[in-house]
Each structure stands twice: as structure tokens, then as C-alpha cells.
Design an enzyme around this catalytic site. Structure first.
Site, PDB file in Angstrom:
ATOM      1  N   LYS A 170       0.842  -1.196   0.000  1.00 49.66           N
ATOM      2  CA  LYS A 170       0.000   0.000   0.000  1.00 49.66           C
ATOM      3  C   LYS A 170       0.877   1.246   0.000  1.00 49.66           C
ATOM      4  CE  LYS A 170      -1.834   3.083   2.509  1.00 49.66           C
ATOM      5  NZ  LYS A 170      -1.860   4.202   1.564  1.00 49.66           N
ATOM      6  N   GLY A 201      -4.321   3.421  -2.064  1.00 49.74           N
ATOM      7  CA  GLY A 201      -5.607   3.844  -1.497  1.00 49.74           C
ATOM      8  C   GLY A 201      -5.364   4.594  -0.202  1.00 49.74           C
ATOM      9  N   GLU A 245       8.866   1.563  11.051  1.00 50.34           N
ATOM     10  CA  GLU A 245       9.934   2.565  10.857  1.00 50.34           C
ATOM     11  C   GLU A 245       9.272   3.925  10.948  1.00 50.34           C
ATOM     12  OE1 GLU A 245      12.972   1.950  10.741  1.00 50.34           O
ATOM     13  OE2 GLU A 245      13.117  -0.147  10.150  1.00 50.34           O
ATOM     14  N   CYS A 279      13.065  11.066   7.638  1.00 50.78           N
ATOM     15  CA  CYS A 279      12.974  10.574   9.016  1.00 50.78           C
ATOM     16  C   CYS A 279      14.317  10.653   9.719  1.00 50.78           C
ATOM     17  CB  CYS A 279      12.475   9.138   9.002  1.00 50.78           C
ATOM     18  SG  CYS A 279      13.455   8.088   7.916  1.00 50.78           S
ATOM     19  N   GLU A 380       8.720  16.358  15.390  1.00 51.24           N
ATOM     20  CA  GLU A 380       9.246  16.185  14.038  1.00 51.24           C
ATOM     21  C   GLU A 380       8.556  17.189  13.112  1.00 51.24           C
ATOM     22  OE1 GLU A 380       8.110  12.664  11.780  1.00 51.24           O
ATOM     23  OE2 GLU A 380      10.219  12.334  11.338  1.00 51.24           O
TER      24      GLU A 380
HETATM   25  P1  NAD Z   1       1.952   8.832   7.343  1.00 53.63           P
HETATM   26  O1  NAD Z   1       2.182   8.076   8.586  1.00 53.63           O
HETATM   27  O2  NAD Z   1       0.920   9.891   7.324  1.00 53.63           O
HETATM   28  O3  NAD Z   1       1.560   7.828   6.158  1.00 53.63           O
HETATM   29  C1  NAD Z   1       2.363   6.721   5.830  1.00 53.63           C
HETATM   30  C2  NAD Z   1       1.517   5.679   5.130  1.00 53.63           C
HETATM   31  O4  NAD Z   1       0.568   5.159   6.061  1.00 53.63           O
HETATM   32  C3  NAD Z   1       0.699   6.211   3.947  1.00 53.63           C
HETATM   33  O5  NAD Z   1       0.689   5.240   2.924  1.00 53.63           O
HETATM   34  C4  NAD Z   1      -0.678   6.374   4.554  1.00 53.63           C
HETATM   35  O6  NAD Z   1      -1.722   6.324   3.597  1.00 53.63           O
HETATM   36  C5  NAD Z   1      -0.724   5.178   5.483  1.00 53.63           C
HETATM   37  N1  NAD Z   1      -1.722   5.239   6.545  1.00 53.63           N
HETATM   38  C6  NAD Z   1      -2.341   6.323   7.079  1.00 53.63           C
HETATM   39  N2  NAD Z   1      -3.229   5.932   8.021  1.00 53.63           N
HETATM   40  C7  NAD Z   1      -3.148   4.577   8.094  1.00 53.63           C
HETATM   41  C8  NAD Z   1      -3.808   3.597   8.887  1.00 53.63           C
HETATM   42  N3  NAD Z   1      -4.738   3.922   9.787  1.00 53.63           N
HETATM   43  N4  NAD Z   1      -3.472   2.305   8.709  1.00 53.63           N
HETATM   44  C9  NAD Z   1      -2.529   1.934   7.801  1.00 53.63           C
HETATM   45  N5  NAD Z   1      -1.889   2.825   7.016  1.00 53.63           N
HETATM   46  C10 NAD Z   1      -2.197   4.133   7.164  1.00 53.63           C
HETATM   47  O7  NAD Z   1       3.369   9.398   6.910  1.00 53.63           O
HETATM   48  P2  NAD Z   1       3.750  10.313   5.680  1.00 53.63           P
HETATM   49  O8  NAD Z   1       3.280  11.711   5.932  1.00 53.63           O
HETATM   50  O9  NAD Z   1       3.375   9.658   4.410  1.00 53.63           O
HETATM   51  O10 NAD Z   1       5.356  10.276   5.788  1.00 53.63           O
HETATM   52  C11 NAD Z   1       6.065  11.052   6.688  1.00 53.63           C
HETATM   53  C12 NAD Z   1       6.364  10.306   7.964  1.00 53.63           C
HETATM   54  O11 NAD Z   1       7.041   9.098   7.661  1.00 53.63           O
HETATM   55  C13 NAD Z   1       7.290  11.061   8.892  1.00 53.63           C
HETATM   56  O12 NAD Z   1       6.836  10.967  10.211  1.00 53.63           O
HETATM   57  C14 NAD Z   1       8.615  10.343   8.752  1.00 53.63           C
HETATM   58  O13 NAD Z   1       9.492  10.458   9.833  1.00 53.63           O
HETATM   59  C15 NAD Z   1       8.186   8.961   8.521  1.00 53.63           C
HETATM   60  N6  NAD Z   1       9.242   8.201   7.842  1.00 53.63           N
HETATM   61  C16 NAD Z   1       9.938   7.265   8.554  1.00 53.63           C
HETATM   62  C17 NAD Z   1      10.974   6.581   7.945  1.00 53.63           C
HETATM   63  C18 NAD Z   1      11.767   5.535   8.690  1.00 53.63           C
HETATM   64  O14 NAD Z   1      12.359   4.698   8.013  1.00 53.63           O
HETATM   65  N7  NAD Z   1      11.809   5.532   9.992  1.00 53.63           N
HETATM   66  C19 NAD Z   1      11.302   6.849   6.625  1.00 53.63           C
HETATM   67  C20 NAD Z   1      10.575   7.806   5.936  1.00 53.63           C
HETATM   68  C21 NAD Z   1       9.532   8.474   6.563  1.00 53.63           C
END
Ligand code: NAD
Length: 472
Positions: A170, A201, A245, A279, A380
């Protein structure tokens, strides 16, 4: 690239029209213009993808090491063949500067890295008179953020397949263009039907279906800590294995014996990586108090000289736009919060950079006079906003570095490797880079609220395996 509607998802080896009908706008963050739309998958599509992955599991989990290596090689070649298209998609869809697209460039490399791991990985081990077999955990849900969609898909998929698992992927709804290019590439590799399925989605629709579904044995998620916690809650009913992560607020510790020129360059490089939308960004720069003035002078000089903000297609640009209007507003609100809480702007500040009236550009901003209890030092921001915090001595530096709910990464700069190593061993962080040191295959993941489990190399592979002890 022409404005388009992405109207297919990938289930059971075929591009199919989703059952879901919602259309989601895709933007070019450099202009703020809509560049296309994606038709989002819904729960019915997610369930179909899970069913396909379940059907494919018995045959895939029985493949030999050689067969998996062969498949990974084909995926590598297919992804490498589309690198230019992927780079273009990354530029247009989230404003990644051409100068700084190392993660998209690593997409094919993720398959090559997993081949290296697989070549020597021990799937069978002896413990006393038991034979421990490392068995594939089952159908895996792979969920990723927008900030490096193609690489995360490749990395998670490579690991799942290497373990003998099948996958439901996803991607972020905001990364549909990159996902489309990569899906076409992966399809061309000709893997068995259903081994991987890609359903773009919404998180609270497709994501939730994956989180709760009894046929998903494992979720590997990269994204925010907030969503990581939701996944953990929703997955608890079926007790799934989780690799999470999550976010970070990583410290860059400049020790007083460091070469200041190099250390400041390194700290700014890690702080502004991926336009600050990373991140692993080193967003808290820790400086010995009597070196503050020298460090701030270097920061001012180097931000202007080395980190120009602008059009991501311009090779001179180091910092591109934020991914969305929402992210732009979020970064602005944190800059204002920093001012309101009494921090001092050294470089940058609120508003748009000069000459960039359109798009989601922010001014790379560095604050001084920051204390570690201020909001900008704790939360963050996910944009090019850094905080300089002073420390008295080594112990104080370690104390500040560890005084955070996160623990993803840390950076140490010193001219004394033994001292840097000593400090590194005291840091609560999954990875510590000393003077820019890097190893892709070393475990990656967080202490504390930066996550659970590890990715990459053999540690990542173990996350998709269950040990089965056969006692003879
Ligand atoms: P996000 O958490 O908003 O979304 C990440 C993914 O999760 C998206 O595909 C989103 O549609 C999905 N999602 C949202 N709600 C969900 C739910 N209830 N159940 C399952 N999936 C769901 O993050 P973002 O804004 O896309 O990305 C930025 C964040 O990602 C930052 O906090 C960043 O630190 C983190 N990040 C972490 C790493 C790492 O390796 N530690 C790497 C890159 C980004």
C-alpha cells in the site's frame, strides 16, 4: 509528463480497474498545479489483493534460494531500466531536487542488496539437538510514506520475497505517479501471479483493511509515529508481527575537537537531506557552548552557499518545495512556534523564499537559543528547519541527545575516533553515523518511539521469518 488519470491497481499479476471510485488529485509541488488524479482502491480491492497474495504463498514460500535470487535479479534489472522515468516522477510529484535523488537511484539497488544478503543467509541453524528452520512468516502488508515511495516499495518487497513471503503493497496516495512507473517495471520482471500486489488507497481504508485482516501475518510500515501506533492497535487483534519505521528528531553532536568546517557541512547535509523531509534528518545540532559563535557564523555562510532553495529540476538546487500545501503550512506553523517560544532565527524564517511566489517552497531555517524543551526541538517538523542547542560538556551533550521520545538516528562529529565511538555507544539511536560514516546493509530502525524491529540486510530479512525449532 502529461497530466493523467492513474486508473489501475495491480492484483494477481494484472493491471485492473479498482472497485474504489474516489479520485484523488496529484500536485506538482514546485508549481502548486494539479498534474493528474489517481483512482483509489477501496476495501474490496484490498481484500482481493490479500486473497491473491494468499493463493500465491504456498508456491512462493517453497521456492529455493536460487529461484528467489533469480527473481530479485529480474526485479533489479526491470527497476534499473526505468530509472530515468522514476527520477522524473519523483521530481514532478514531490519536488525532489535532481541533485539529491539518491533514494530513487537506490531503488534497483535495494534488490541487489537483498541478493547479497540472501546469498549467505543461514535459513537453517543448529541449536543443541534442535534444527532451527527460518520459515516465511506469510502474507505481508507493506505500507509506505510519500517521501521515498519507490525505494521503500523496492526495499520492503525485496526483503519479503527473499524470505519466501508474498506481499500486498500500500503506497502513499500522494505517490501514485512513482508507484505507477515502478509497478510497470516490476510487472515486466515476470514474477508468478499474486506474489506481489499493489493497491494505492487511503490509509484509513486500504491500510485499515491490511491492519485488521486475519490473512496478513506481518506488516512492515514506514511512516509517522502517530500512524504506527494506530497500526499497532489495529493489528493487535490478530497479533501480527510488526516492523515499524517511524519518525525521528535526530541529534547531530559536534564535539569540541571536531573540524568545525567539516562538521557544520555534515550537520547541515544531514539536517536538510531530502529538503528536510526525511525521518533520519539531523534536526537538532548540538554545539559546545563556547563554540556557538563560530558554528553559527559557519552555518550562516554554508546555508546560503551550499543549500540553495529552488526549482527541483535545476542542478544547483539543494532544497526543493515541500510535498503539499498542508506540509508547507505545517512547516510555517513550526517556524512561528519557534519564534513565539523565544528561539532566535539565524538563517531563513517564515514565508516564501524570494523569487519563488508559487509552489510549496519554504526558507531553509536555522534557530539558535533553542532549549531542548521547546516544541521545535521535540516534534518532528519534516521540513528544512533546524535547531542549534548548546551543551556544557560531553555528558551534557549525551543527555540532551537522548532527551527525546525518538531514537532513529544520531550523528557525531569529532577528530578523535575513539572518543566519537565512546559517545556513539551511549546514544539511544538505531544508527549512529560518525563523521559521515555509512553502511547500507547495517540494521536500520529506531529505539523508543521511532519504531519496532529493523530493516536491511540479514536483520531486515529475519523480520519476515519465523524460527521453527525441530528437535531431534
Ligand atoms: P503517514 O504516517 O501519514 O503515512 C504513511 C503511510 O501510512 C501512507 O501510505 C498512509 O496512507 C498510510 N496510513 C495512514 N493511516 C493509516 C492507517 N490507519 N493504517 C494503515 N496505514 C495508514 O506518513 P507520511 O506523511 O506519508 O510520511 C512522513 C512520515 O514518515 C514522517 O513521520 C517520517 O518520519 C516517517 N518516515 C519514517 C521513515 C523511517 O524509516 N523511519 C522513513 C521515511 C519516513
Amino acid at each position: 509528463m502529461q497530466p493523467n488519470v492513474i486508473s489501475k491497481i495491480y492484483i494477481d499479476g494484472e493491471f485492473v480497474t479498482p472497485h474504489g471510485t474516489e479520485l484523488f488529485d496529484l500536485y506538482n509541488p514546485a508549481t502548486g498545479q494539479v498534474i493528474g488524479q489517481v483512482q483509489l482502491a477501496d476495501q474490496v480491492d484490498a481484500e482481493a489483493a490479500i486473497a491473491a497474495a494468499k493463493r500465491a504463498l504456498p508456491a512462493w514460500s517453497a521456492t529455493s534460494r536460487e529461484e528467489r535470487i533469480d527473481a530479485l535479479r529480474r526485479l533489479h534489472d526491470a527497476a534499473a531500466a526505468r530509472l530515468e522515468d522514476l527520477r522524473e516522477a519523483v521530481g514532478i510529484e514531490y519536488g525532489g531536487p535532481v541533485r539529491n535523488r539518491y533514494l530513487v537511484d537506490s531503488t534497483a539497488g535495494a534488490f541487489a542488496d537483498m541478493i547479497k544478503t540472501l546469498e549467505t543467509f543461514e535459513f537453517t541453524r543448529q541449536v543443541g539437538n534442535a534444527v532451527v528452520e527460518m520459515a516465511p512468516i506469510g502474507v505481508s502488508g507493506l505500507i509506505m510514506p510519500w517521501n521515498s515511495d519507490a525505494f521503500f516499495i523496492a526495499d520492503k518487497l525485496a526483503t519479503a520475497l527473499a524470505a519466501g513471503c508474498t506481499a500486498v503493497i500500500k503506497p502513499s496516495e500522494m505517490s501514485a505517479t512513482q508507484t505507477q512507473v515502478l509497478t510497470e517495471a516490476l510487472h515486466a520482471a515476470g514474477l508468478p501471479k499474486g506474489v506481489f500486489n499493489i493497491v494505492t488507497g487511503r490509509g484509513d481504508v486500504v491500510g485499515t483493511t491490511i491492519n485488521r485482516h486475519p490473512d496478513i501475518a506481518k506488516i512492515s510500515f514506514t511512516g509517522s509515529t502517530e500512524v504506527g501506533k494506530i497500526i499497532m492497535r489495529e493489528a493487535s487483534d490478530t497479533l501480527k508481527s510488526l516492523t515499524l519505521e517511524l519518525g525521528g528528531k535526530s541529534p547531530s553532536i559536534i564535539l569540541d575537537d571536531a573540524n568545525l568546517e567539516e562538521a557544520v557541512s555534515g550537520a547541515l547535509g544531514s539536517g536538510f537531506v531530502n529538503s528536510g523531509q526525511a525521518c533520519v534528518a539531523g534536526t537538532r545540532i548540538l554545539v559546545q557552548e563556547n563554540q556557538l559563535d563560530d558554528v553559527l557564523a559557519l552555518i550562516t555562510k554554508k546555508v546560503e552557499a551550499d543549500h540553495p532553495v529552488g526549482d527541483p529540476r535545476d542542478p544547483a538546487t539543494a532544497i526543493g518545495p515541500m510535498v503539499s500545501q498542508r506540509q508547507w503550512e505545517r512547516v510555517q506553523s513550526y517556524i512561528q512556534r519557534g519564534v513565539d517560544e523565544g528561539a532566535r532565527i539565524v538563517v531563513g524564517g517564515p514565508g516564501r523564499p524570494e523569487g519563488l511566489p508559487d509552489g510549496y517552497y519554504v526558507r531553509p531555517t536555522v534557530f539558535a537559543d533553542v532549549t531542548n524543551d521547546m516544541t521545535i526541538a521535540r516534534e518532528e517538523i519534516f521540513g528544512p528547519v533546524l535547531s542549534v542547542i548548546t551543551y556544557r560538556d560531553e555528558n551534557h551533550a549525551v543527555e540532551i541527545a537522548n532527551d527525546t521520545t525518538y531514537g532513529l538516528h544520531a550523528y557525531v562529529f569529532s577528530s578523535d575516533p575513539a572518543r566519537a565511538r565512546r559517545i556513539a555507544s551511549r546514544l539511544e539511536a538505531g544508527r549512529v553515523s560518525v563523521n559521515g560514516g555509512f553502511e547500507q546493509l547495517s540494521p536500520f530502525g529506531g529505539f523508543k518511539q521511532s519504531g519496532l524491529g529493523r530493516e536491511y540486510g540479514s536483520f531486515g530479512l529475519e523480520g519476515f521469518l519465523e524460527p521453527r525449532s525441530v528437535m531431534l
